[in-house]
Design a protein around this motif. Sequence first.
Motif, PDB file in Angstrom:
ATOM      1  N   LYS A   1     -36.391  36.189 -43.626  1.00  0.00           N
ATOM      2  CA  LYS A   1     -37.806  36.345 -43.974  1.00  0.00           C
ATOM      3  C   LYS A   1     -38.285  37.796 -44.414  1.00  0.00           C
ATOM      4  CE  LYS A   1     -39.370  33.052 -40.573  1.00  0.00           C
ATOM      5  NZ  LYS A   1     -39.992  32.684 -39.279  1.00  0.00           N
ATOM      6  N   LEU A   2     -37.494  38.818 -43.950  1.00  0.00           N
ATOM      7  CA  LEU A   2     -37.684  40.155 -44.443  1.00  0.00           C
ATOM      8  C   LEU A   2     -37.117  40.327 -45.639  1.00  0.00           C
ATOM      9  CD1 LEU A   2     -36.826  41.787 -40.826  1.00  0.00           C
ATOM     10  CD2 LEU A   2     -39.274  41.174 -41.907  1.00  0.00           C
ATOM     11  N   VAL A   3     -35.922  39.861 -45.892  1.00  0.00           N
ATOM     12  CA  VAL A   3     -35.274  39.798 -46.975  1.00  0.00           C
ATOM     13  C   VAL A   3     -36.158  39.316 -48.015  1.00  0.00           C
ATOM     14  CG1 VAL A   3     -33.256  39.308 -48.618  1.00  0.00           C
ATOM     15  CG2 VAL A   3     -32.940  40.146 -46.285  1.00  0.00           C
ATOM     16  N   ALA A   4     -36.886  38.148 -47.953  1.00  0.00           N
ATOM     17  CA  ALA A   4     -37.667  37.697 -48.981  1.00  0.00           C
ATOM     18  C   ALA A   4     -38.930  38.325 -49.295  1.00  0.00           C
ATOM     19  CB  ALA A   4     -38.062  36.142 -48.409  1.00  0.00           C
ATOM     20  N   ARG A   5     -39.284  39.294 -48.334  1.00  0.00           N
ATOM     21  CA  ARG A   5     -40.509  40.012 -48.665  1.00  0.00           C
ATOM     22  C   ARG A   5     -39.914  41.210 -49.835  1.00  0.00           C
ATOM     23  NH1 ARG A   5     -45.296  40.846 -45.630  1.00  0.00           N
ATOM     24  NH2 ARG A   5     -45.228  39.307 -44.049  1.00  0.00           N
ATOM     25  N   VAL A   6     -38.776  41.562 -49.707  1.00  0.00           N
ATOM     26  CA  VAL A   6     -38.043  42.680 -50.771  1.00  0.00           C
ATOM     27  C   VAL A   6     -38.120  41.949 -51.956  1.00  0.00           C
ATOM     28  CG1 VAL A   6     -35.953  43.946 -51.104  1.00  0.00           C
ATOM     29  CG2 VAL A   6     -37.054  43.967 -48.720  1.00  0.00           C
ATOM     30  N   GLY A   7     -37.571  40.798 -51.870  1.00  0.00           N
ATOM     31  CA  GLY A   7     -37.643  39.929 -53.040  1.00  0.00           C
ATOM     32  C   GLY A   7     -38.802  40.059 -53.939  1.00  0.00           C
ATOM     33  N   GLU A   8     -39.966  39.600 -53.057  1.00  0.00           N
ATOM     34  CA  GLU A   8     -41.182  39.465 -53.850  1.00  0.00           C
ATOM     35  C   GLU A   8     -41.662  40.765 -54.325  1.00  0.00           C
ATOM     36  OE1 GLU A   8     -43.478  37.926 -50.473  1.00  0.00           O
ATOM     37  OE2 GLU A   8     -42.377  35.921 -50.612  1.00  0.00           O
ATOM     38  N   ALA A   9     -41.240  41.829 -53.510  1.00  0.00           N
ATOM     39  CA  ALA A   9     -41.825  43.222 -54.105  1.00  0.00           C
ATOM     40  C   ALA A   9     -40.952  43.370 -55.306  1.00  0.00           C
ATOM     41  CB  ALA A   9     -41.506  44.363 -52.892  1.00  0.00           C
ATOM     42  N   ILE A  10     -39.637  43.204 -55.497  1.00  0.00           N
ATOM     43  CA  ILE A  10     -39.023  43.497 -56.520  1.00  0.00           C
ATOM     44  C   ILE A  10     -39.503  42.532 -58.013  1.00  0.00           C
ATOM     45  CG2 ILE A  10     -36.678  43.627 -57.539  1.00  0.00           C
ATOM     46  CD1 ILE A  10     -35.629  44.652 -54.773  1.00  0.00           C
ATOM     47  N   ASP A  11     -39.468  41.343 -57.627  1.00  0.00           N
ATOM     48  CA  ASP A  11     -40.324  40.674 -58.420  1.00  0.00           C
ATOM     49  C   ASP A  11     -41.429  41.167 -59.017  1.00  0.00           C
ATOM     50  OD1 ASP A  11     -38.065  38.816 -58.453  1.00  0.00           O
ATOM     51  OD2 ASP A  11     -39.159  37.185 -57.101  1.00  0.00           O
ATOM     52  N   GLY A  12     -42.550  41.474 -58.145  1.00  0.00           N
ATOM     53  CA  GLY A  12     -43.848  42.120 -58.458  1.00  0.00           C
ATOM     54  C   GLY A  12     -43.446  43.451 -59.376  1.00  0.00           C
ATOM     55  N   PHE A  13     -42.468  44.185 -59.194  1.00  0.00           N
ATOM     56  CA  PHE A  13     -42.243  45.496 -59.856  1.00  0.00           C
ATOM     57  C   PHE A  13     -41.672  45.009 -61.269  1.00  0.00           C
ATOM     58  CE2 PHE A  13     -38.936  48.487 -61.446  1.00  0.00           C
ATOM     59  CZ  PHE A  13     -39.617  49.628 -61.516  1.00  0.00           C
ATOM     60  N   ARG A  14     -41.064  44.137 -61.382  1.00  0.00           N
ATOM     61  CA  ARG A  14     -40.348  43.728 -62.518  1.00  0.00           C
ATOM     62  C   ARG A  14     -41.570  43.013 -63.426  1.00  0.00           C
ATOM     63  NH1 ARG A  14     -34.827  41.282 -60.234  1.00  0.00           N
ATOM     64  NH2 ARG A  14     -33.725  43.155 -60.125  1.00  0.00           N
TER      65      ARG A  14
END
Length: 93
Positions: A24-37
């Motif tokens: 769940k924590l890693v998914a938040r990181v993935g969402e942030a990186i997707d938002g950056f991209r």
Amino acid sequence: MSSKSERRAASEDVAAYHEAELAKLVARVGEAIDGFRAGQMDAFDVDQVLHQYSRSAKELWKFCNRGSVELSASLIRDESSFDWWERGAPRRL
């Protein structure tokens, strides 16, 4: 004192919980990186998420690896609610 099989079961429960919560924590990181991209977040926003992820993952690790595995498993089985993301949030002054 618990038996070897009870301790093993507790360890397995804690390990499964740790993996699920970490995902769940890693998914938040993935969402942030997707938002950056996608141009929705800047590098500083993503850095904030990464910092909070690190703190949150450490809090989760401490819960799962320090102290009594039987106690941790008992809390997990009782469905005690822990918001690991919020536990890693920077302290507000």
